[in-house]
Every structure is written in C-alpha cells, then in structure tokens.
Enzyme design. Structure first.
Site, PDB file in Angstrom:
ATOM      1  N   GLU A 492       7.141  18.040  -9.451  1.00 26.23           N
ATOM      2  CA  GLU A 492       6.079  19.020  -9.687  1.00 26.23           C
ATOM      3  C   GLU A 492       5.574  19.679  -8.411  1.00 26.23           C
ATOM      4  OE1 GLU A 492       3.605  16.254 -11.790  1.00 26.23           O
ATOM      5  OE2 GLU A 492       4.241  17.045 -13.734  1.00 26.23           O
ATOM      6  N   GLN A 614       8.302  13.352  -6.660  1.00 24.72           N
ATOM      7  CA  GLN A 614       8.944  12.224  -7.303  1.00 24.72           C
ATOM      8  C   GLN A 614      10.414  12.562  -7.506  1.00 24.72           C
ATOM      9  OE1 GLN A 614       7.238  11.719 -11.221  1.00 24.72           O
ATOM     10  NE2 GLN A 614       7.349  13.892 -11.654  1.00 24.72           N
TER      11      GLN A 614
END
Length: 802
Positions: A492, A614
């Site tokens: 993100e 991530q």
C-alpha cells in the site's frame, strides 16, 4: 506463561487496552473485550461487545466532505458489575492499595479469571476473585461471577450489576471526532433480579435484546437477596445488599443472554433473551457445557509443538482468537472474517482479504465454517456485479473493504496522525481482493472435494471473477501482451507513479500473475462441472465461446516486467524509482515501519522510492508453490530458471519496512526452504505482533487476525510443505532447528480424523476412520497409500535447502 495459560501480574491501568484485547472472550457469534467489570470507558479502559455482522452506517462531515462510514456496533455492556463497602465509594483500583493482582486467560477452558486483594483507607482488607466466559456451547450466553471475601471487617457489601446501554463507538482514537452513537430506542427494565434491555441501531434498524439474571451464594449456598432497582437513563441495573462477615465468601453470579434480529430462529430479541435465560441453568451448568465445547474444538484444532515455551503459548493464543472470531456458531450468520476479529473497532470491523490467511486453517479442520465464509462472498455477488458495471466492466468486482452489504466501504480520506492532514485514500484500487476470493474458493475445493459447493456456488464465483479480469485486461498489439492498468497491489505504499497525477499502477506483478492463475482455474472449473450445470451457468452469466477464448489468451499473455538480471518487478516503472536511504531514516526515526506517514509529514511520498510496506511480489511465493509459479511463467511465455524465485526474494527482502503485521509471516514463508534460521526468526517476530503490541498501540483496537492465522498456517503448511492438490495429501517437511517436533489433526475430504506428527527424522500420518477410503499420501517425491485404520511412518532423509 505455560502452554495454555496467559497470565498477567500487577494492576497496570496503562496496559489495560492491550490486555482487554488479548484476553477478550468470544464464540464466533459475539465477543467481549476483557475490560474490568467495575470500569466504564475512559482512562485506558474500553468495554466492548460485538456481534458478527451487526453494522450500522453514519454520516459525518470531514475536511469539507460528507463521509459515510459503516461500522461494527459496540453493543450494551453486559459485564458491568461493581461493589462498595457500607456507604463508601464504588470499587476503583486506582484509589486503593492493590496487591496480588493476577489476570489469567485459560485457553484450554476459555475462561478469564481475575484475582486481587485491596485495602481501603480505613484499613479494611478484601479479597476478590472473578470469572468470565462467553459460551462456546450456547452461542447467545455469557456469564460472570464475582466472589468477595472480607478479611478483617464485617458489614454491608452492596453489589451493583447492570446492562449499560449508554455505550458508544469510541474505541479508536482517530475516529473520535466522528459520530459514534449507533444505538437508539434504548429501553432498560428491571424485574426483581432480572434485567432486560432492548435497543436498535440507528440506520440498519437491527434490534438487540439483552437480559441478565443473578444468583447470590454465601459459602457456596444460594441465599435470597433483595434487589433494589437503580434509576439511571439507558441503564438497567440493580443493587444487591449482602451482609459480610470475616472469612465467609459471598458470590454473585450473573448470566447474560444476547440476541439480535439478525439471528436465525428469533422472534422478538428481547423475549428471546429472557427465554434463553430460563433454560440456561446455573453458572456451573453454563461453565460445564462451555468447557466441553472447547475440549471438542481443541481436539480438532490444537497445534502442538516442541520448541520455545513462549512460541507454544502464543501459537495457541492465535488459534484461540481465531476460533473466537469464526467457529461453528458462525455458519448461519452470513458474516465475513473481520480483519481485527470481534475484538475492537479498528478498521470499523470490515472484511478485507484476511480470509486468505484464515481459511487454510479452516479448510482442514472446520470445512463447514470455511464454506460459510465463502458463501458470505457468494451472497454479495449482485453487489460486486453492480460495482463492475458502474466501472464499465463485466463480471464481478469485489470491494477492498466489505461490511454488511458488500458495497465498497474503503475510506475516501484517511488521517495521517503524524502530520494531522486528511489525505486521499486510494486503497479501493486493490482489485486483487477478487483474486483472493477466487483463490480461496478453489483451495477450499481442493482441500474438501466439495463438488456440491463448487457446482452450486463456487463455480459462479470463479466465473464471475474471471469475467471481470478478462474484461479489465487491455491488449497491446505491438508487444502482443495484455496489460492491467489503474490498480494497486498488496503493497500500500505505492498507489501511483510519481510522474502521474491520477492514481493507480500498471501491470502489478502480483495482480497479473494471480489473474492468470484465476483465469486458468475458471477454465479448469468448467471441466469439473456436470454438463447441464456448466451450460446453465454460462447462459446465466452470458459467457460465450469468444469470452472463454479471450480468457485463454489473456491467461497466456499478461505482461510481467523484469530487471535485466531476472528479478520480477513489482509493477511497470518500479525500476525507475529512486533507492531509499534506509540507514539514514532508521538513524533519524528508529521505527520506520510506517514510512508512508513519515514521508508525507516531510512533504515527500513513498511513491518515489523502491520500498514496500509489506510483501507484494513475495506474496506469490507464499500462495503458489515453486512448481505452480514456474508453470504459470511457462504459460505466460517468460523465461526463468531455478534462481528466479531466490533472486526476487533477495531483492525485496532489503526493500521492505514491514508496516503490516502480515509482512513477516510472508517473509518467513518464502525463506522457509532456503534459510531456515532466518525464517524461524521472522516467524518468532510474527508471533510477537499482537502479544507484544509491536506496532505501538494498535492491538488495543483489535487483534490482527490475518497475522494470527498466518502464523498457524505458516507452521502447519509452510514448514511442513503440506499440500492438498492433485487428489492427494502431500508433505515436504523442512523444520527449523528450534522446532523439534509438531503434532496436529486435520480433515481431508472424506478422511475426518488424520493425525500428523513430524520431527527432524520421521513423518507419521495416522488415520482413525473405519469407513473412509485409502488415502494417497506424497512425502517429498515418493507416494504412499494410508489405510484409514492404520499408520504410515516415513523416514525423512536430510534435505538440502532449495
């Protein structure tokens, strides 16, 4: 700590939010935070009770915009119970001398115990012991008892117990400027020692009925007690007066029933709550049934390891909270898997893609629960189709955040608490959520062989999702490749290229590979369906031969981008971004897990750099085996070798900040074959995510259920190489040195009780069924056949890392 008991010592108000989450109790239908019964919201404490699927929508004005948010609703506080001596103040541990304070969560029994000793300014010493449970046997029941022992005084003890309907949604600091009043028409009532309270959510009009009854015991013998109603708006409460003598314990038992108008088989929720109490029995009866239900669940779901004691306990804590969020009681609720469990209000109780980490555990233990979670998605296909049409596409486009209806619930603005600025939120562009639904559907079918589900529901999901991705891809005739543009991947930190004003990325590797996988599985699914159902679905969904041919073409021609030395690029243009000063920022800030907030506060953007919040590309190596991934690359026509995966892993390991609790789960998984020591270190770090609150306060707002489930799945499948493809049960164990042995049970298709024991020398698979067929088992590259009444023991030769 021991293998089953999470124990906290010492009264620490500053730690209450974390303890309330980690010691929360639930049964898959509802859960209650472990707030001290005598405390109301404030000063670090936050009572919260949440029922799966009970949402309500409110509208606020934020930064000049009208924003609509649907939130899981904090329901009336059933735990409220306090006392005072004579006419003194009500119990407040912060104002007393507290010694011997212990809070224990018994994972095996599902019981929370609290014990402490207090001394007031008059020198009166009192011992207190409390027990709480949310029944795993009776899904609408909860219970609490409180035992008080006067050590050196006699006199009147007044116990006040209530159902508090004045609660609001106020558990997340960044939401507190918004309207959190979700309950209306709150009607409390007192009938002797029976309390009732009904309420209704303001927008969704869900009715809530709650009832509580009490029993007083002195030295274990039931005694009558006079109940005096308490007059307080929005609260049903009574005061019970007890005559205390030194050394004679007095106990107040409180049984509570909670029903809503969403429950199957309910008429009026208030009446249903009273009826539930009429048949509940005593606290001891409820406790006995509850313990038996947990015993049965643990028989099916325990993962026993021989390794570090803390790892064993935390692993069981993760299984415990997983089963408190989704259990056999979830099956008829039409509720998805909330990312933060039923443990708090973070993410507003929304459903993201965390089911991708949760469902593998359920597939092999509680397949009926996994099936119901997939049906949550299937029932929302009409909304997903409408969303696709509104975006100009065919098929079904699932929302990144889902709630009650399946409409997109993602924020359009989010607050950066570091800068105090409200910023555009483009996370709805994570269209890969539909690929997660497809993945979960097919993996469920592989693990269970549930052809009825595939025929009636699963195939419709797969085909509808495939239709969307087949339509979304655009053809480039120059390169003879298809592109998927304007999306976000799991990372993100990137929602646009720095050279563009409009949001979205092109040819995200994770999205394109999984789209190719999903299109291939949809075509494979058609071959599995009975001919009549196949034609029926194709006609109903308006899928023609030309569409199927396009799916074939797209699944073989989606574009992937590579560096010159064979590293799979996260998206087109990633190689043109700047390298990031990792050492400099660590020196300046220490914790840089949320680089998005740090850089935005500096006037910069993560979009400019080669960094990840991530795992993004690396997620592919968790979801797909090496053989599956290489087969997909072959299908797409890209050259590769056996170093393609290790090269790509090494590249992104150095460029990830781990701003998500899921990230270290994935990193451990992808290293499990190549670097066992480092994989084990990541695994231990992932275990600590919630119990140590590594993100600095987020666990107090709710558990990170995907990370919790991911650690269990990593242990069970990542380190064992467990697979359920090709109609057999496969293993390729490669245990870290610190993990000496593991043991678990699973269900695979018609084989309902399979016990697996693995150590560094041997894999043992045992069956206990008498009517099941012979089970094909593959251990590494050898195939065996397990008699369902026998045991298969396979020596494990030393295996070199891949």
């Amino acid at each position: 700590m021991n293998g089953w008991l999470l124990r906290y010592e010492g009264w620490d108000p500053a730690a209450e939010a974390l303890r309330e989450t980690l010691c929360a109790l639930g049964n898959g239908r509802f859960a209650t935070r472990a707030a001290a019964p005598e405390r109301r919201a404030g000063d670090g404490s936050y009572p919260g009770t949440y029922v799966a699927g009970v949402f309500d929508r409110l509208t606020d004005e934020v930064d000049g915009h009208r924003i609509s948010n649907e939130s899981i609703v904090n329901l009336p506080d059933w735990q409220s119970l306090t006392f005072r001596v004579e006419d003194g103040p009500w119990l407040d541990l912060c104002a007393l001398t507290v010694t011997g304070y212990v809070q224990e969560l018994d994972l095996r029994r599902g019981v929370l115990t609290r014990r402490f000793r207090i001394e007031d300014p008059e020198g009166r010493r009192t011992r207190v012991a409390q027990r709480r449970l949310v029944s795993m046997s009776d899904p609408c029941l909860a219970a609490l008892d409180c035992t008080v022992l006067a050590e050196n005084w006699s006199g009147r003890l007044t116990v006040r117990s209530g159902l508090d309907g004045t609660v609001t949604n106020d558990g997340v600091a960044r939401y507190r400027g918004l309207d959190g009043r979700h309950l209306s028409a709150v009607e409390p009532c007192v009938h002797d020692q029976l309390l009732t309270l009904t309420a209704e959510t303001r927008q969704s009009r869900i009715r809530i009925g709650m009832a509580a009854q009490h029993r007083v015991l002195v030295e274990g013998t039931a005694r009558p007690a006079v109940a005096v109603p308490v007059d307080e708006p929005g609260v049903a409460a009574v005061e019970l007066a007890l005559a205390m003598e030194p050394g004679r314990p007095a106990t107040v038992e409180k049984l509570v029933s909670l029903w809503t108008s969403r429950d199957p088989g309910v008429g009026e929720p208030g009446e249903a709550a009273i009826d539930e109490l009429d048949r509940a029995g005593t606290f001891a009866d409820v406790l006995a049934r509850h313990e038996l239900a947990w015993d049965h669940l643990w028989f099916r779901c325990d993962v026993e390891i021989e390794g570090p004691a803390r790892a064993s306990l935390v692993l069981r804590l993760h299984v415990f909270h997983l089963l408190q969020t989704v259990s056999p009681h979830s099956v008829d609720l039409d509720a998805g898997i909330p990312a933060r469990g039923l443990h708090g209000e973070a993410y507003r109780g929304h459903v993201f893609w965390d089911e991708m980490f949760v469902l593998p555990f359920l597939h092999l233990r509680l397949p009926e629960v996994a099936r119901s979670m997939l049906l949550y998605r299937w029932r929302r296909l009409p909304q997903a189709r409408a969303a696709a049409r509104a975006a100009g596409h065919r098929g079904a486009m699932f929302p990144w955040q889902s709630g009650s209806t399946g409409r997109e619930e993602s924020q359009v603005l989010h607050l950066n608490p570091r800068s105090g600025r409200w910023l555009p939120d483009n996370s709805h562009l994570q269209r890969h959520i539909g690929l997660a639904v497809a993945y979960n559907t097919w993996r469920y079918y592989e693990a269970t062989g549930d052809t009825d589900f595939l025929t009636e529901h699963g195939a419709e999901l797969l085909l509808s999702i495939a239709a969307f991705w087949g339509d979304l891809a655009t053809y480039d005739p120059v390169d003879d490749r298809f592109d998927i543009c304007g999306v976000m991947g799991p990372d993100e930190y990137h929602d646009a290229l720095p050279s563009r004003d409009e949001p979205g990325l092109d040819d995200n590797a994770y999205t394109n590979v999984m789209a190719a996988w999903a299109l291939s599985r949809a075509l494979e699914c058609l071959e599995v369906l009975p001919p009549g159902r196949r034609h029926e679905l194709l006609d109903t969904l308006d899928i023609r031969r030309a569409d199927l041919e396009r799916w074939q073409h797209v699944s073989r021609k989606l574009r992937l981008c590579w560096t010159d030395d064979g590293v799979l690029l996260q998206f087109r243009g990633y190689d043109e971004l700047a390298e990031f000063d990792w050492a400099g920022y660590r020196a300046r800030y220490g914790d840089i897990s949320r680089l998005d907030r740090i850089l935005e506060a500096e006037g910069d953007s993560t979009n400019r750099y080669k960094l990840s919040k991530q795992a993004d590309v690396l997620m592919l190596f968790q979801l797909l085996t090496a053989d599956e991934l290489y087969a997909l690359l072959d299908r797409l026509g890209y050259r590769h070798d056996r170093r393609t995966i290790p090269r790509t892993i090494a590249y992104y390991l150095e460029r990830t900040s781990h701003g998500s609790t899921l990230s270290k789960v994935v990193h451990s998984w992808v290293l499990a074959r190549a670097d066992r020591r480092r994989a084990w270190d990541y695994f231990l770090e992932a275990l600590e995510s919630d119990i140590a609150d590594v993100q600095g306060g987020t666990t107090g707002e709710g558990v990170h259920l995907g990370a919790m489930a991911g650690t269990v799945d990593l242990l069970e499948r990542g380190f064992t190489g467990l697979e359920t493809r090709e109609d057999l049960l496969g293993f390729d164990p490669f245990l870290p040195d610190a993990l000496r042995r593991m043991r678990f049970r699973l269900r695979y298709r018609r084989h309902t009780e399979i016990e697996v024991v693995i150590d560094h020398q041997t894999l043992t698979v045992g069956g206990t069924a008498t009517r099941a067929t012979v089970l094909p088992v593959r251990v590494r590259d050898k195939e065996f056949r397990l008699d369902p009444r026998g045991t298969l023991e396979v020596p494990l030769r030393h295996r070199r890392p891949d």
